[in-house]
Design a protein around this motif. Structure first.
Motif, mmCIF file in Angstrom:
data_model
loop_
_atom_site.group_PDB
_atom_site.id
_atom_site.type_symbol
_atom_site.label_atom_id
_atom_site.label_comp_id
_atom_site.label_asym_id
_atom_site.label_seq_id
_atom_site.Cartn_x
_atom_site.Cartn_y
_atom_site.Cartn_z
ATOM 1 N N MET A 147 29.073 -0.489 8.104
ATOM 2 C CA MET A 147 28.912 1.125 7.571
ATOM 3 C C MET A 147 27.911 1.969 8.453
ATOM 4 S SD MET A 147 27.552 -1.112 5.545
ATOM 5 C CE MET A 147 28.305 -1.413 3.915
ATOM 6 N N ILE B 273 24.687 6.209 11.257
ATOM 7 C CA ILE B 273 23.676 6.278 10.436
ATOM 8 C C ILE B 273 22.398 5.479 11.097
ATOM 9 C CG2 ILE B 273 22.678 5.695 8.116
ATOM 10 C CD1 ILE B 273 25.646 6.395 7.016
ATOM 11 N N TRP C 278 12.906 -7.854 19.143
ATOM 12 C CA TRP C 278 13.521 -8.242 18.205
ATOM 13 C C TRP C 278 13.792 -9.724 18.369
ATOM 14 C CZ3 TRP C 278 13.160 -6.344 13.541
ATOM 15 C CH2 TRP C 278 13.056 -4.963 13.126
ATOM 16 N N ALA D 156 11.982 -2.942 19.106
ATOM 17 C CA ALA D 156 12.076 -2.181 17.967
ATOM 18 C C ALA D 156 12.052 -0.632 18.059
ATOM 19 C CB ALA D 156 11.604 -2.592 16.833
ATOM 20 N N ARG E 26 15.712 -6.670 22.267
ATOM 21 C CA ARG E 26 15.254 -5.275 22.382
ATOM 22 C C ARG E 26 14.032 -5.072 21.697
ATOM 23 N NH1 ARG E 26 20.232 -1.766 20.481
ATOM 24 N NH2 ARG E 26 19.300 -1.283 18.793
ATOM 25 N N SER F 38 12.182 6.124 12.407
ATOM 26 C CA SER F 38 11.244 6.600 11.610
ATOM 27 C C SER F 38 9.860 6.296 12.473
ATOM 28 C CB SER F 38 11.191 5.778 10.229
ATOM 29 O OG SER F 38 10.964 4.664 10.635
ATOM 30 N N TYR G 95 18.819 -0.155 3.033
ATOM 31 C CA TYR G 95 19.351 -1.478 2.916
ATOM 32 C C TYR G 95 18.379 -2.656 2.082
ATOM 33 C CZ TYR G 95 21.764 -5.894 3.885
ATOM 34 O OH TYR G 95 22.295 -7.236 3.711
ATOM 35 N N ASN H 180 9.838 1.649 7.037
ATOM 36 C CA ASN H 180 10.909 2.075 7.944
ATOM 37 C C ASN H 180 12.062 2.718 7.089
ATOM 38 O OD1 ASN H 180 13.772 0.211 7.902
ATOM 39 N ND2 ASN H 180 11.846 -0.663 6.763
ATOM 40 N N ARG H 181 13.067 3.330 7.603
ATOM 41 C CA ARG H 181 14.048 4.201 6.775
ATOM 42 C C ARG H 181 15.312 3.524 6.575
ATOM 43 N NH1 ARG H 181 12.765 9.450 9.738
ATOM 44 N NH2 ARG H 181 10.639 9.848 9.048
ATOM 45 N N CYS I 117 26.907 -4.364 7.007
ATOM 46 C CA CYS I 117 26.204 -3.590 8.240
ATOM 47 C C CYS I 117 26.861 -2.461 9.075
ATOM 48 C CB CYS I 117 25.378 -4.478 9.465
ATOM 49 S SG CYS I 117 24.986 -5.967 8.520
ATOM 50 N N MET J 71 9.289 2.777 12.475
ATOM 51 C CA MET J 71 9.817 1.691 13.338
ATOM 52 C C MET J 71 9.438 1.907 14.808
ATOM 53 S SD MET J 71 12.182 -0.640 13.326
ATOM 54 C CE MET J 71 13.365 -0.705 12.015
HETATM 55 C C1 HEC Z 1 22.982 2.360 4.706
HETATM 56 C C2 HEC Z 1 22.857 2.443 6.269
HETATM 57 C C3 HEC Z 1 22.275 0.909 6.879
HETATM 58 C C4 HEC Z 1 22.762 -0.251 6.554
HETATM 59 C C5 HEC Z 1 23.801 -0.628 5.361
HETATM 60 C C6 HEC Z 1 22.156 -1.185 7.447
HETATM 61 N N1 HEC Z 1 21.309 -0.494 8.386
HETATM 62 FE FE1 HEC Z 1 20.212 -1.174 9.773
HETATM 63 N N2 HEC Z 1 19.379 0.691 10.134
HETATM 64 C C7 HEC Z 1 19.686 1.807 9.611
HETATM 65 C C8 HEC Z 1 18.626 2.942 9.820
HETATM 66 C C9 HEC Z 1 18.951 4.276 9.417
HETATM 67 C C10 HEC Z 1 18.002 2.133 10.706
HETATM 68 C C11 HEC Z 1 16.562 3.004 11.377
HETATM 69 C C12 HEC Z 1 15.546 2.770 10.774
HETATM 70 C C13 HEC Z 1 14.207 3.598 11.175
HETATM 71 O O1 HEC Z 1 14.120 4.091 12.020
HETATM 72 O O2 HEC Z 1 13.204 3.183 10.357
HETATM 73 C C14 HEC Z 1 18.503 0.824 10.876
HETATM 74 C C15 HEC Z 1 17.658 -0.151 11.842
HETATM 75 C C16 HEC Z 1 17.931 -1.374 12.046
HETATM 76 C C17 HEC Z 1 17.524 -2.072 12.900
HETATM 77 C C18 HEC Z 1 16.465 -1.741 13.966
HETATM 78 C C19 HEC Z 1 17.074 -1.437 15.289
HETATM 79 C C20 HEC Z 1 16.436 -0.980 16.464
HETATM 80 O O3 HEC Z 1 16.787 -0.545 17.251
HETATM 81 O O4 HEC Z 1 15.009 -1.211 16.393
HETATM 82 C C21 HEC Z 1 17.953 -3.615 12.897
HETATM 83 C C22 HEC Z 1 17.889 -4.633 13.498
HETATM 84 C C23 HEC Z 1 19.073 -3.299 11.837
HETATM 85 N N3 HEC Z 1 18.819 -2.065 11.165
HETATM 86 C C24 HEC Z 1 19.981 -4.282 11.284
HETATM 87 C C25 HEC Z 1 20.720 -4.299 10.187
HETATM 88 C C26 HEC Z 1 21.735 -5.240 9.949
HETATM 89 C C27 HEC Z 1 21.854 -6.714 10.553
HETATM 90 C C28 HEC Z 1 22.365 -4.772 8.786
HETATM 91 C C29 HEC Z 1 23.248 -5.608 7.756
HETATM 92 C C30 HEC Z 1 22.502 -6.863 7.160
HETATM 93 C C31 HEC Z 1 21.967 -3.540 8.545
HETATM 94 N N4 HEC Z 1 20.980 -3.287 9.438
HETATM 95 C C32 HEC Z 1 22.264 -2.666 7.371
HETATM 96 C C33 HEC Z 1 20.581 1.720 8.370
HETATM 97 C C34 HEC Z 1 21.206 0.695 7.575
#
Ligand code: HEC
Length: 124
Positions: free
Chosen positions: A39, A50, A81, A62, A60, A71, A104, A100-101, A37, A74
């Motif tokens: 990165m 990112i 959460w 979402a 918090r 997105s 992963y 969502n965007r 996560c 989201m």
């Molecule tokens: C390659 C980049 C990438 C990786 C790897 C990644 N995320 Fe994300 N994550 C994002 C992005 C971009 C969003 C926003 C998505 C959207 O707006 O639809 C996000 C959104 C989230 C959210 C929602 C946060 C919110 O404020 O509502 C959570 C929780 C989350 N990620 C957890 C994780 C966890 C835990 C991992 C590892 C297992 C992980 N992510 C791995 C890019 C990533």
């Protein structure tokens, strides 16, 4: 009827075996976070990468960290959460929050997910 109850008992044992017997370990969860996560997500409050900072993510709503371009999916999701909801999302992001965007694929291992969520809960 008897055959049905037997099937039910077998299914119940299967479920019991599937749930991890050990307690979730935040230290192991930190290692999972760093590998999968970090990165994209910072743990410093309010930091944007990112993905949005995951400091304080448990509890918090979402899609609400100020300054992050979420997105529409989201932002519309907008549920707080909980650990259970985080589990569903991290297991399969596209099923947890359709449209969502987050790029992963998902973390299938339930024990690793439990460790990871225990770690996320320590981030204030
Ligand atoms: C390659 C980049 C990438 C990786 C790897 C990644 N995320 Fe994300 N994550 C994002 C992005 C971009 C969003 C926003 C998505 C959207 O707006 O639809 C996000 C959104 C989230 C959210 C929602 C946060 C919110 O404020 O509502 C959570 C929780 C989350 N990620 C957890 C994780 C966890 C835990 C991992 C590892 C297992 C992980 N992510 C791995 C890019 C990533």
């Amino acid at each position: 009827m008897t055959r049905f109850s037997t099937l039910y008992a077998v299914a119940a044992v299967g479920l019991a075996l599937a749930s991890p017997a050990r307690a979730a370990d935040p230290a192991k969860g930190k290692a999972v976070f760093q590998a999968q996560c970090a990165m994209c997500h910072q743990v410093k409050p309010k930091a944007l990468g990112i993905g949005p900072s995951l400091a304080g993510v448990v509890g918090r709503k979402a899609g609400t960290l100020p300054g992050f371009a979420y997105s529409p999916a989201m932002k519309t999701f907008a549920k707080p959460w909980t650990p259970a909801l985080l589990g569903t999302y991290i297991a399969a992001p596209m099923k947890g929050v359709p449209g969502n965007r987050m790029p992963y694929a998902g973390l299938a291992d339930a024990a690793k997910r439990a460790d990871l969520i225990a770690y996320l809960a320590t981030l204030k």
